[in-house]
Design an enzyme around this catalytic site. Structure first.
Site, PDB file in Angstrom:
ATOM      1  N   HIS A 160       0.873  -1.207  -0.024  1.00 33.81           N
ATOM      2  CA  HIS A 160      -0.011   0.040  -0.146  1.00 33.81           C
ATOM      3  C   HIS A 160       0.904   1.419   0.189  1.00 33.81           C
ATOM      4  CE1 HIS A 160      -3.740   2.386   1.361  1.00 33.81           C
ATOM      5  NE2 HIS A 160      -2.901   3.157   1.734  1.00 33.81           N
ATOM      6  N   GLU A 161       1.844   1.377   0.869  1.00 34.12           N
ATOM      7  CA  GLU A 161       2.749   2.523   0.987  1.00 34.12           C
ATOM      8  C   GLU A 161       3.517   2.644  -0.126  1.00 34.12           C
ATOM      9  OE1 GLU A 161       2.056   4.851   3.034  1.00 34.12           O
ATOM     10  OE2 GLU A 161       0.614   3.502   4.416  1.00 34.12           O
ATOM     11  N   HIS A 164       1.481   4.290  -2.845  1.00 30.51           N
ATOM     12  CA  HIS A 164       1.504   5.771  -2.771  1.00 30.51           C
ATOM     13  C   HIS A 164       2.887   6.333  -3.483  1.00 30.51           C
ATOM     14  CE1 HIS A 164      -1.836   6.617  -0.687  1.00 30.51           C
ATOM     15  NE2 HIS A 164      -1.656   5.592   0.457  1.00 30.51           N
ATOM     16  N   HIS A 170      -5.826   7.434  -2.418  1.00 30.03           N
ATOM     17  CA  HIS A 170      -6.718   6.336  -1.957  1.00 30.03           C
ATOM     18  C   HIS A 170      -7.850   6.221  -2.925  1.00 30.03           C
ATOM     19  CE1 HIS A 170      -4.615   7.199   2.211  1.00 30.03           C
ATOM     20  NE2 HIS A 170      -4.359   5.805   1.661  1.00 30.03           N
ATOM     21  N   TYR A 219     -10.143   3.141   1.826  1.00 32.27           N
ATOM     22  CA  TYR A 219     -10.335   3.149   3.266  1.00 32.27           C
ATOM     23  C   TYR A 219     -11.401   1.759   3.797  1.00 32.27           C
ATOM     24  CZ  TYR A 219      -8.812   7.897   3.976  1.00 32.27           C
ATOM     25  OH  TYR A 219      -8.210   8.948   4.198  1.00 32.27           O
TER      26      TYR A 219
END
Length: 731
Positions: A160-161, A164, A170, A219
């Site tokens: 996930h990071e 980014h 997101h 989220y």
């Protein structure tokens, strides 16, 4: 029992009792209690950061005041497909190992690759900050930092990071978000509302991919809530518990990554085949054999269905079958893959195999390798697939080491002289340039086991012994540990038997990975769930002077296996919140009734050493004799107090405050002690404009006055000349 492993209810009860027998019932009290790495809480990225006191954009994004949300738009914000990285010494050893596993998933499923930093102008520096966070896109700042802090060492969190860092925001900040979910603004914690902003498609592109409830960049439904009610309600209720998954890349995550970086194939992916197409993925019948592999949907003697679809889809569901029942003794059938071109020099072959042939009939794996000396290829034997006939599709892994152009060859042989109606069958073949899992634990009738095993009751895998001679097993609570109903709880335990020798105790730096396999036919589409734990030889048991990972004969308890043998089991190390039942029953985690766990134990002691710096770079870390502990790099920040939510990081050997940036404000100064706002900028801009306007007015007035004065002088001079002319013209 049928081919899917189903049993009658009475047999199922006996099966569960056999799993529980001699494991968790009436066991001696353990000397050292199990350790939960998550503290019994299923914390998402944003929960971890909030508890750490971080107030980042969208919960885990670091912005600088120059940055706007166009990172995914501009080509200048993309990294090269080979990304340099540097792992700081302060990272936990387990985190380092999981980071490398995350890199392997990027290589397998995309064209993105990673290499140790060797002096490139821009690179990603991974460190242990106070949470999990990253910048978005390539910021062209040289050393771009990405934090994998405490409890951030899950593979999906790391992926996930890095998404980014690769340029992705997101999922729920997309311009079309409100078409798919409803934000419950009154349920959001005060001051966190800006985390739910959306951004139009002039500044953040969805790359033409539909909204993805299953994205790992979405989220969860409870993000930033102020009570017990969800902050995000999906407009299709079935997706309420889907959003916020932290298992693996979704198909849409990968599609967007491929489009942004123009990927055409995974870096380490070689081939996948479920035999649904008549061209059988370019595979060919081998030359010189006396029988053939045939594409069928059902075979006499079994199996009755393929493994990809298990007979669920009409008009599909094919596999390859060599009928030993109709073959003569000594007949062979060769099935060869298309030509493959290796890069790494090692591969993992994975396939499902159904054996309904005679007990002596065999399946052997070869590679046919091509080089100048063997332009037509030369067969090299790899392995015989062992196992007596079973009414079951069985998973197999075979490690290969091809270094030149090659084909994988499956050779079936009719050995026995007796007649049989069955044969050998293959399905869901995958080949990649990765290492194979070491061990397979198949739990049959897993849905029934989950639903009927009492809470706080464990089942155990068989003990498995690694290449280094250490033995371990997985402990699984199918209905959770006490207080965690509806969860799978998973722990790793070291094992030792009387007479074991050659091991070093406490066990040093072995990483054990427990993966619940998503049994999707295609390896690139799998969203398996995994957790890794690492033995730290310096770790003490809570409230004790004993080492947690010491010899199980010293710190464990003696147990009796189902076969009557005895061994010692050490304390467990894992998590009470491995996976919810709801997610475990999704996708293909349970197939044909069964769950498959892939287990490995790897030596990661090399990760205790500092990553080498490029020759031209000055050392950024002082030497340390305990690299698994925080080094002086992080100690530099102990005496630096960043105000207003700023984060202290070490940049080029100096502690620096990285200041928080909001939607309409930012902090600055060496300690983030000053605040700037859009209103300040507006006032400053207005004042500047008025000042410029005032100066221009003054200049204009002065210019006009000067012109008028000059005009008057010229007019007066002209009048004098005219008067002289008239005077001279008198008679």
């Amino acid at each position: 029992m049928d081919m899917a492993g189903r049993k009658s209810p009475g047999v199922l009860v006996l099966h569960i009792l056999s799993l529980l027998c001699a494991t968790s019932l009436c066991l001696p009290t353990p000397k050292i209690l199990d350790y939960d790495v998550d503290g019994g809480r299923d914390l998402d990225i944003f929960d971890i950061n909030e508890e750490a006191g971080l107030n980042l954009v969208e919960g885990d994004i670091v912005l600088d005041k120059r940055q706007t949300r166009n990172s995914i738009i501009g080509d200048e914000y993309r990294w090269p497909t080979m990304i340099p990285y540097y792992m700081e010494d302060d990272l936990e050893i387990n985190a380092k190992g999981v980071i490398l596993k995350a890199f392997e998933q990027y290589r397998l499923k995309s064209c993105i690759d990673f290499k140790p930093w060797s002096g490139e102008a821009n690179y990603i520096s991974i460190f242990k900050g106070s949470g999990c966070f990253s910048s978005v896109g390539n910021r062209h700042v040289g050393k771009q930092r990405l934090s994998i802090g405490t409890n951030c060492d899950r593979i999906a969190t790391i992926e996930h990071e890095f998404l980014h860092a690769l340029g992705f925001w997101h999922e729920q900040s997309r311009a079309d978000r409100d078409d798919y979910v409803k934000i419950m603004w009154d349920r959001i914690s005060e001051g966190k509302e800006h985390n739910f902003n959306t951004y139009d498609d002039t500044t953040s592109s969805s790359l033409g991919v539909p909204y993805d409830y299953g994205s790992m960049m979405h989220y969860s439904k409870n993000a930033f809530r102020n009570g017990t009610e969800p902050t995000i309600v999906t407009k299709i209720p079935a997706f309420s518990d889907v959003i916020g998954q932290r298992m693996e890349f979704s198909d849409s995550d990968l599609l967007k990554l491929h489009r942004l970086y123009n990927c055409t194939q995974g870096s380490t992916f070689l081939d996948s085949c479920d035999f649904e197409r008549e061209n059988i993925c370019g595979m060919v019948q081998g030359q010189g054999d006396k029988a053939d592999w045939v594409r069928v949907a059902k075979a006499a003697g079994g199996p009755d269905t393929d493994y990809s679809n298990l007979g669920k889809c009409t008009g599909s569901g094919y596999f390859m079958h060599f009928s030993t029942g109709t073959a003569n003794t000594g007949d062979t059938a060769l099935l060869e893959s298309r030509l493959l071109y290796p890069i790494r020099g090692y591969q993992c072959l994975q396939f499902f195999y159904y054996n309904s042939a005679g007990a002596s009939d065999t399946l052997k794996i070869y590679v046919r390798e091509y080089d100048k000396a063997n332009p037509n290829g030369k067969l090299r034997f790899i392995k015989t697939i062992d196992g007596s006939p079973q009414e079951l599709w069985q998973l197999h892994h075979v490690s290969l080491d091809a270094k030149t152009k090659f084909r994988v060859v499956f050779e079936g042989t009719k050995v026995g002289s007796g007649s049989s109606a069955g044969g050998l069958s293959l399905d869901d073949i995958n080949l990649s340039e990765t290492t194979c899992p070491e061990f397979i634990w198949r739990v049959k009738n897993f849905s029934h086991v989950m639903d009927n095993t009492p809470a706080n009751t464990a089942i155990y895998s068989p003990p498995f012994t690694s290449k280094e001679g250490y033995t371990f097993q997985m402990k699984l609570y199918p209905n959770g540990t006490e207080g965690y109903p509806g969860e799978l709880s998973a722990y790793a335990n070291l094992v030792a038997r009387e007479g074991d020798t050659g091991q070093k105790w406490p066990c040093p730096w072995k990483q054990m990975t427990m993966m619940l396999m998503d049994q999707n036919p295609h390896i690139q589409k799998r969203m398996s769930n995994q957790r890794s734990v690492t033995t730290d030889p310096n770790m003490k048991a809570s409230g004790s002077d004993q080492f947690f990972w010491d010899d199980p004969r010293k710190v464990g308890v003696e147990v009796t296996d189902v076969d009557g043998s005895k061994y010692f089991r050490g304390p467990g190390y894992g998590t009470a919140v491995y996976l919810t039942h709801l997610r475990a029953k999704s996708r293909d985690f349970i197939k044909g009734g069964d769950a498959i766990f892939l287990l490995t134990m790897e030596d990661v002691s090399h990760l205790t050493e500092s990553q080498p710096l490029p020759p031209s770079q000055p050392p950024s870390h002082p030497p340390t004799t305990t690299p698994h502990l925080p080094t002086a790099t992080t100690d530099m920040c102990n005496h630096v107090e960043c105000e207003n939510g700023g984060i202290c990081v070490v940049d080029e050997g100096e502690p620096t405050c990285r200041c928080m940036v909001g939607e309409d404000y930012w902090y600055y100064g060496d300690r983030c002690q000053y605040v700037g706002t859009l209103w300040d900028k507006t006032v400053l801009a207005l004042a500047s404009s008025l000042s410029v306007l005032g100066v221009m007015v003054v200049i204009t007035i002065v210019s006009v006055c000067c012109v008028r004065m000059r005009y008057k002088k010229r007019s007066k001079s002209h009048s004098m000349i005219m008067e002289n002319m008239h005077a001279n013209g008198k008679p």
